[in-house]
Scaffold this motif. Sequence first.
Motif, short mmCIF file in Angstrom:
data_model
loop_
_atom_site.label_atom_id
_atom_site.label_comp_id
_atom_site.label_asym_id
_atom_site.label_seq_id
_atom_site.Cartn_x
_atom_site.Cartn_y
_atom_site.Cartn_z
N VAL A 50 26.87 33.49 13.35
CA VAL A 50 27.44 34.38 12.35
C VAL A 50 26.31 34.97 11.52
O VAL A 50 25.39 34.27 11.11
CB VAL A 50 28.41 33.61 11.42
N HIS A 51 26.39 36.27 11.29
CA HIS A 51 25.42 36.94 10.44
C HIS A 51 26.20 37.49 9.25
O HIS A 51 27.03 38.37 9.40
CB HIS A 51 24.75 38.07 11.21
N ALA A 52 25.98 36.92 8.09
CA ALA A 52 26.74 37.31 6.90
C ALA A 52 25.83 38.02 5.90
O ALA A 52 24.65 37.70 5.76
CB ALA A 52 27.34 36.07 6.25
N SER A 61 26.74 34.03 -6.17
CA SER A 61 27.27 34.60 -4.93
C SER A 61 27.16 33.62 -3.77
O SER A 61 28.08 33.49 -2.96
CB SER A 61 26.54 35.90 -4.58
N LEU A 62 26.05 32.93 -3.69
CA LEU A 62 25.87 31.94 -2.63
C LEU A 62 26.86 30.79 -2.79
O LEU A 62 27.45 30.33 -1.81
CB LEU A 62 24.43 31.41 -2.64
N GLU A 63 27.08 30.33 -4.02
CA GLU A 63 28.03 29.24 -4.26
C GLU A 63 29.45 29.67 -3.87
O GLU A 63 30.20 28.88 -3.27
CB GLU A 63 27.98 28.81 -5.72
N VAL A 64 29.82 30.91 -4.18
CA VAL A 64 31.15 31.42 -3.81
C VAL A 64 31.27 31.46 -2.29
O VAL A 64 32.28 31.03 -1.72
CB VAL A 64 31.41 32.81 -4.43
N PHE A 65 30.25 31.97 -1.62
CA PHE A 65 30.26 32.05 -0.16
C PHE A 65 30.41 30.66 0.46
O PHE A 65 31.24 30.45 1.34
CB PHE A 65 28.97 32.72 0.34
N ILE A 66 29.63 29.70 0.00
CA ILE A 66 29.70 28.34 0.53
C ILE A 66 31.08 27.75 0.29
O ILE A 66 31.66 27.11 1.19
CB ILE A 66 28.59 27.46 -0.09
N SER A 67 31.65 27.98 -0.86
CA SER A 67 32.97 27.47 -1.18
C SER A 67 34.03 28.03 -0.23
O SER A 67 34.89 27.29 0.27
CB SER A 67 33.32 27.82 -2.63
N VAL A 68 33.97 29.33 0.03
CA VAL A 68 34.94 29.96 0.94
C VAL A 68 34.78 29.40 2.35
O VAL A 68 35.78 29.08 3.02
CB VAL A 68 34.76 31.50 0.92
#
Length: 75
Positions: A50-52, A61-68
């Motif tokens: 996956v390339h995000a 932003s990184l914390e939100v991404f990891i949480s999702v």
Amino acid sequence: MSSSNPRLVSAFSPSPCWRRVAEMKAQGVFKGTVLLVDPLKLGLAVNVFVHAFLQQQDKHSLEVFISVVQRHGQK
């Protein structure tokens, strides 16, 4: 090369060969160790790459991404 038989590619018998490997390791000649995992033995028959992209590259932003991603993995 099998890790149990490094002499396949050297002129040394096993004991002197392993002593030389240990000496080289102590001298810092090796940059690291590589272990290859058999994904099928772990029940992982599919690889996904996956390339995000994040709109912002900040801690929040990184914390939100990891949480999702973590929530999605628990479904």
